[in-house]
Write a protein that holds these residues in place. Structure first.
Motif, PDB file in Angstrom:
ATOM      1  N   THR A  30     -38.220 -53.157   0.817  1.00  0.00           N
ATOM      2  CA  THR A  30     -38.113 -52.893   2.260  1.00  0.00           C
ATOM      3  C   THR A  30     -39.322 -53.435   3.011  1.00  0.00           C
ATOM      4  N   ALA A  31     -40.502 -53.269   2.444  1.00  0.00           N
ATOM      5  CA  ALA A  31     -41.722 -53.710   3.121  1.00  0.00           C
ATOM      6  C   ALA A  31     -41.851 -55.227   3.122  1.00  0.00           C
ATOM      7  N   PHE A  32     -41.402 -55.849   2.027  1.00  0.00           N
ATOM      8  CA  PHE A  32     -41.582 -57.301   1.911  1.00  0.00           C
ATOM      9  C   PHE A  32     -40.237 -57.965   1.577  1.00  0.00           C
ATOM     10  N   SER A  33     -39.967 -58.245   0.305  1.00  0.00           N
ATOM     11  CA  SER A  33     -38.682 -58.842  -0.046  1.00  0.00           C
ATOM     12  C   SER A  33     -38.459 -58.707  -1.543  1.00  0.00           C
ATOM     13  N   LEU A  34     -37.199 -58.774  -1.944  1.00  0.00           N
ATOM     14  CA  LEU A  34     -36.851 -58.706  -3.366  1.00  0.00           C
ATOM     15  C   LEU A  34     -37.376 -59.927  -4.102  1.00  0.00           C
ATOM     16  N   GLU A  35     -37.370 -61.074  -3.440  1.00  0.00           N
ATOM     17  CA  GLU A  35     -37.815 -62.315  -4.073  1.00  0.00           C
ATOM     18  C   GLU A  35     -39.302 -62.302  -4.409  1.00  0.00           C
ATOM     19  N   SER A  36     -40.058 -61.421  -3.760  1.00  0.00           N
ATOM     20  CA  SER A  36     -41.501 -61.359  -3.985  1.00  0.00           C
ATOM     21  C   SER A  36     -41.881 -60.331  -5.046  1.00  0.00           C
ATOM     22  N   LEU A  37     -40.885 -59.668  -5.661  1.00  0.00           N
ATOM     23  CA  LEU A  37     -41.149 -58.514  -6.512  1.00  0.00           C
ATOM     24  C   LEU A  37     -41.046 -58.843  -8.000  1.00  0.00           C
ATOM     25  N   TRP A  38     -42.020 -58.338  -8.771  1.00  0.00           N
ATOM     26  CA  TRP A  38     -41.993 -58.391 -10.233  1.00  0.00           C
ATOM     27  C   TRP A  38     -42.346 -57.010 -10.776  1.00  0.00           C
ATOM     28  N   VAL A  39     -41.570 -56.545 -11.739  1.00  0.00           N
ATOM     29  CA  VAL A  39     -41.844 -55.276 -12.412  1.00  0.00           C
ATOM     30  C   VAL A  39     -42.430 -55.579 -13.786  1.00  0.00           C
ATOM     31  N   LEU A  40     -43.559 -54.962 -14.124  1.00  0.00           N
ATOM     32  CA  LEU A  40     -44.215 -55.135 -15.422  1.00  0.00           C
ATOM     33  C   LEU A  40     -43.961 -53.881 -16.247  1.00  0.00           C
ATOM     34  N   THR A  41     -43.351 -54.003 -17.405  1.00  0.00           N
ATOM     35  CA  THR A  41     -43.021 -52.816 -18.176  1.00  0.00           C
ATOM     36  C   THR A  41     -42.966 -53.076 -19.674  1.00  0.00           C
ATOM     37  N   ASP A  42     -43.157 -52.002 -20.411  1.00  0.00           N
ATOM     38  CA  ASP A  42     -42.968 -52.027 -21.855  1.00  0.00           C
ATOM     39  C   ASP A  42     -41.738 -51.217 -22.252  1.00  0.00           C
ATOM     40  N   SER A  43     -40.925 -50.829 -21.249  1.00  0.00           N
ATOM     41  CA  SER A  43     -39.793 -49.936 -21.467  1.00  0.00           C
ATOM     42  C   SER A  43     -38.467 -50.649 -21.220  1.00  0.00           C
ATOM     43  N   GLU A  44     -37.562 -50.547 -22.160  1.00  0.00           N
ATOM     44  CA  GLU A  44     -36.229 -51.126 -21.972  1.00  0.00           C
ATOM     45  C   GLU A  44     -35.476 -50.419 -20.853  1.00  0.00           C
ATOM     46  N   GLU A  45     -35.681 -49.119 -20.733  1.00  0.00           N
ATOM     47  CA  GLU A  45     -34.996 -48.358 -19.686  1.00  0.00           C
ATOM     48  C   GLU A  45     -35.445 -48.820 -18.300  1.00  0.00           C
ATOM     49  N   ILE A  46     -36.740 -49.049 -18.143  1.00  0.00           N
ATOM     50  CA  ILE A  46     -37.244 -49.510 -16.849  1.00  0.00           C
ATOM     51  C   ILE A  46     -36.822 -50.953 -16.602  1.00  0.00           C
ATOM     52  N   ARG A  47     -36.771 -51.756 -17.658  1.00  0.00           N
ATOM     53  CA  ARG A  47     -36.268 -53.126 -17.490  1.00  0.00           C
ATOM     54  C   ARG A  47     -34.839 -53.102 -16.978  1.00  0.00           C
ATOM     55  N   LEU A  48     -34.017 -52.185 -17.502  1.00  0.00           N
ATOM     56  CA  LEU A  48     -32.630 -52.074 -17.046  1.00  0.00           C
ATOM     57  C   LEU A  48     -32.581 -51.696 -15.564  1.00  0.00           C
ATOM     58  N   ILE A  49     -33.456 -50.768 -15.146  1.00  0.00           N
ATOM     59  CA  ILE A  49     -33.491 -50.369 -13.732  1.00  0.00           C
ATOM     60  C   ILE A  49     -33.873 -51.559 -12.857  1.00  0.00           C
ATOM     61  N   ALA A  50     -34.870 -52.339 -13.300  1.00  0.00           N
ATOM     62  CA  ALA A  50     -35.271 -53.532 -12.546  1.00  0.00           C
ATOM     63  C   ALA A  50     -34.124 -54.524 -12.456  1.00  0.00           C
ATOM     64  N   ASP A  51     -33.443 -54.754 -13.589  1.00  0.00           N
ATOM     65  CA  ASP A  51     -32.310 -55.695 -13.600  1.00  0.00           C
ATOM     66  C   ASP A  51     -31.230 -55.252 -12.629  1.00  0.00           C
ATOM     67  N   ARG A  52     -30.919 -53.959 -12.616  1.00  0.00           N
ATOM     68  CA  ARG A  52     -29.857 -53.452 -11.732  1.00  0.00           C
ATOM     69  C   ARG A  52     -30.241 -53.574 -10.259  1.00  0.00           C
ATOM     70  N   ASN A  53     -31.522 -53.639 -10.000  1.00  0.00           N
ATOM     71  CA  ASN A  53     -31.987 -53.842  -8.618  1.00  0.00           C
ATOM     72  C   ASN A  53     -32.129 -55.327  -8.267  1.00  0.00           C
ATOM     73  N   GLY A  54     -31.897 -56.175  -9.238  1.00  0.00           N
ATOM     74  CA  GLY A  54     -32.043 -57.615  -9.001  1.00  0.00           C
ATOM     75  C   GLY A  54     -33.484 -58.064  -8.951  1.00  0.00           C
ATOM     76  N   ALA A  55     -34.393 -57.238  -9.494  1.00  0.00           N
ATOM     77  CA  ALA A  55     -35.813 -57.563  -9.441  1.00  0.00           C
ATOM     78  C   ALA A  55     -36.241 -58.310 -10.704  1.00  0.00           C
ATOM     79  N   ALA A  56     -37.127 -59.285 -10.549  1.00  0.00           N
ATOM     80  CA  ALA A  56     -37.689 -59.974 -11.709  1.00  0.00           C
ATOM     81  C   ALA A  56     -38.502 -58.980 -12.522  1.00  0.00           C
ATOM     82  N   CYS A  57     -38.465 -59.148 -13.858  1.00  0.00           N
ATOM     83  CA  CYS A  57     -39.120 -58.173 -14.714  1.00  0.00           C
ATOM     84  C   CYS A  57     -39.845 -58.879 -15.857  1.00  0.00           C
ATOM     85  N   LEU A  58     -41.086 -58.522 -16.066  1.00  0.00           N
ATOM     86  CA  LEU A  58     -41.830 -58.956 -17.236  1.00  0.00           C
ATOM     87  C   LEU A  58     -41.792 -57.808 -18.236  1.00  0.00           C
ATOM     88  N   TYR A  59     -40.987 -57.977 -19.304  1.00  0.00           N
ATOM     89  CA  TYR A  59     -40.837 -56.935 -20.322  1.00  0.00           C
ATOM     90  C   TYR A  59     -41.545 -57.372 -21.588  1.00  0.00           C
TER      91      TYR A  59
END
Length: 565
Positions: free
Chosen positions: A61-90
């Motif tokens: 909301t503040a910026f854009s989806l294209e500017s977002l990356w999620v950094l995680t070691d969790s498959e569950e959080i990676r799934l949440i990022a994927d469902r939001n269309g956010a890039a994810c470094l797993y």
């Protein structure tokens, strides 16, 4: 204050920095389960939304989806990022505290070189606002900072290990302003991430407002949830010479009870008495010109507006509702009464207008908190004290008129007189001179008191106007002669013999004094008549009604919370 702690000299909206600024930014959300405050905290629902989802929503909301990356070691959080269309470094071995070389290279390899700035957003500070993030980045761009960190100021008395007296300990008021760094976010240039252990930069402090609580355990979680569920309630009140102080007292009594939500008060410039009264309390207060107050309320973005301003207009209510603002009105016979989400007309036992959303009658009236522990009167064979009270302003100067008419009789009967005038009463000097003209009488005048119960506890009878005081007298088991100030008060039907009150309409004619004195004499001298009125007033107690009204307000807020937007 040092230069690096100076507040931003100019704020701007995100859509008003250099046009290319936001395209230079990458938002990183570190969601590392190895760094959690407690098990599954990132995916557990906080006020209905998980920490990771809340952080993703704010970044997008503040910026854009294209500017977002999620950094995680969790498959569950990676799934949440994927469902939001956010890039994810797993990466299962990722540990943000050490941020190892492999993780850093993978991250920098994923994020385009055009992203020259990084905003690292912590999901553990859920109270930070979208606009706060936007303004911080705008400031970072405007001043060409290399690193920006949010800071909060706190005023504390610091411990001193030096010898001191007990007086110095009890009365010391030496406080220091501490500048504390928040871990809500960091904004930094990309080259600092290229060399995280070598490249240094002087951080620019960005002062923040509000409570940016960081969740470090269950207690922080509980407090954040309370604050996230908090709604904004705006009380709009009136108080002037014509309408008195009753609307202010009702609003304040409710506000004191609603502790889980943010309370604000507004009034217009015509209500100087209301403004002066409210200024003495620790509530946010806005005073606006009458023609600007509706827009000012909308600009406050409340969840609920409580109008205690007498007749409202349907157009004004619809305007608030068009902005998805709930509206609750008190003592409203205007066209807005039937349009509001709810109207409570507690001073009218009989419906005065149509509307399925309107609640009528004294079962919704409540007394102020001081009545909770007051001692109601027991029946007395003899009348020893009479109370005279005509509200906060007494626009008709009934206090002086009634005193002149009943003082001779009270002197004859040995009855003391208690006079209570409100903060808006403007004839105090004349009243004091009038009291002095009866040296043989016991007359006590109390002006602007906040504790009228101690006076009611010693009076067996009263002469009052037909407002809230009638109900307070009923609560205290005190029969009274009731004189309405104006036509609106004449419609308040509670003041009747069946409830222990004798209404008298003073029209200014020659018979007024005679009728009033005859009515008072009957109450004083006819013990059985007074006992009958006393028994009629006994059933009325108004302490518990407040909790019923509070429940209605909170239910209205909770119901609206779950409605689709």
């Amino acid at each position: 204050m040092s230069a690096q702690h100076a507040a931003p000299s100019k704020r701007c909206a995100l859509n008003n920095p250099p046009m290319s600024a936001s395209s230079d930014l990458a938002i990183l959300i570190p969601a590392i389960k190895k760094n959690v405050a407690f098990a599954d905290d990132l995916v557990k629902k906080l006020a209905g939304v998980s920490l990771i989802q809340r952080a993703i929503d704010k970044a997008v909301t503040a910026f854009s989806l294209e500017s977002l990356w999620v950094l995680t070691d969790s498959e569950e959080i990676r799934l949440i990022a994927d469902r939001n269309g956010a890039a994810c470094l797993y990466e299962p071995t990722l540990h943000f505290d050490t941020f190892n070389q492999t993780s850093r290279l993978l991250l920098l390899d994923q994020i385009p070189a055009t992203k020259r700035d990084f905003l690292i957003l912590s999901p553990y500070v859920p109270l930070i606002g979208i606009e706060q993030l936007q303004q911080a980045y705008c400031y970072y761009v405007t001043i060409h900072a290399e690193m920006l960190v949010p800071v909060l100021r706190a005023t504390q008395q610091l411990y001193s290990p030096w010898p001191r007296t007990m007086a110095q300990t009890l009365h010391s008021n030496v406080e220091h302003t501490l500048v504390c760094e928040s871990r809500a976010f960091v904004i930094a240039a990309r080259n600092l991430l290229d060399q995280p252990n070598k490249r240094q930069a002087l951080p620019t402090a960005y002062p923040m407002e509000g409570r940016l609580l960081e969740i470090r355990g269950y207690e922080d979680w509980w407090l954040c949830e309370k604050l996230l569920n908090r709604r904004r309630i705006v009380f709009r009140v009136i108080g002037n010479k014509a309408v008195g102080m009753g609307h202010i007292f009702r609003a304040l009594t409710l506000a004191h009870e609603i502790t889980d939500h943010e309370i604000r008060f507004v009034c217009d410039t015509d209500s100087s008495i209301a403004a002066n009264k409210l200024a003495g309390y620790d509530y946010w207060l806005g005073v606006y010109a009458p023609e600007k107050i509706e827009q000012a309320i909308i600009d406050l973005q409340p969840d609920l507006v409580i109008n205690d301003i007498l007749n409202t207009q349907a157009s004004a209510i619809r305007r608030l509702q068009a902005h998805k603002i709930l509206v609750l009105n008190f003592e409203d016979l205007g066209s807005g009464a039937a349009i509001a989400d709810l109207t409570i007309n507690d001073l009218y036992d009989k419906p005065q207008c149509l509307g399925a959303n309107i609640l009528w009658g004294h079962k919704y009236f409540f007394v102020r908190d001081e009545f909770n522990d007051a001692q109601p009167q027991k029946f007395a064979e003899q009348v020893s004290r009479l109370l005279i009270a005509f509200g906060g302003t007494d626009p008709n100067h009934f206090t002086q008129i009634i005193l002149n008419r009943v003082a001779p009789y009270c002197i004859q009967q040995g009855i003391a007189i208690d006079i209570v005038t409100g903060e808006g009463y403007d004839a105090l000097d004349a009243l004091q001179a009038q009291i002095a003209s009866y040296p043989q009488a016991e007359i006590v005048c109390t002006h602007g008191t906040g504790v009228i119960t101690q006076i009611m506890e010693r009076c067996q009878l009263a002469i009052v106007s037909n407002g809230r005081t009638v109900y307070e007298l009923a609560h205290m088991n005190i029969p009274a002669l009731v004189i309405p100030h104006h036509q609106r008060e004449k419609t308040h039907g509670f003041a009747c013999p069946a409830n222990g009150f004798i209404p008298i309409d003073l029209d200014g004619g020659e018979g007024d004094a005679k009728r009033l004195c005859q009515a008072l004499a009957r109450l004083v001298e006819d013990c059985e008549y007074r006992r009958t009125l006393f028994e009629c007033v006994l059933p009325h107690q108004f302490c518990t009604n407040k909790h019923q009204v509070i429940k209605i307000i909170l239910t209205l807020l909770e119901f609206n919370k779950h409605q689709p937007s």
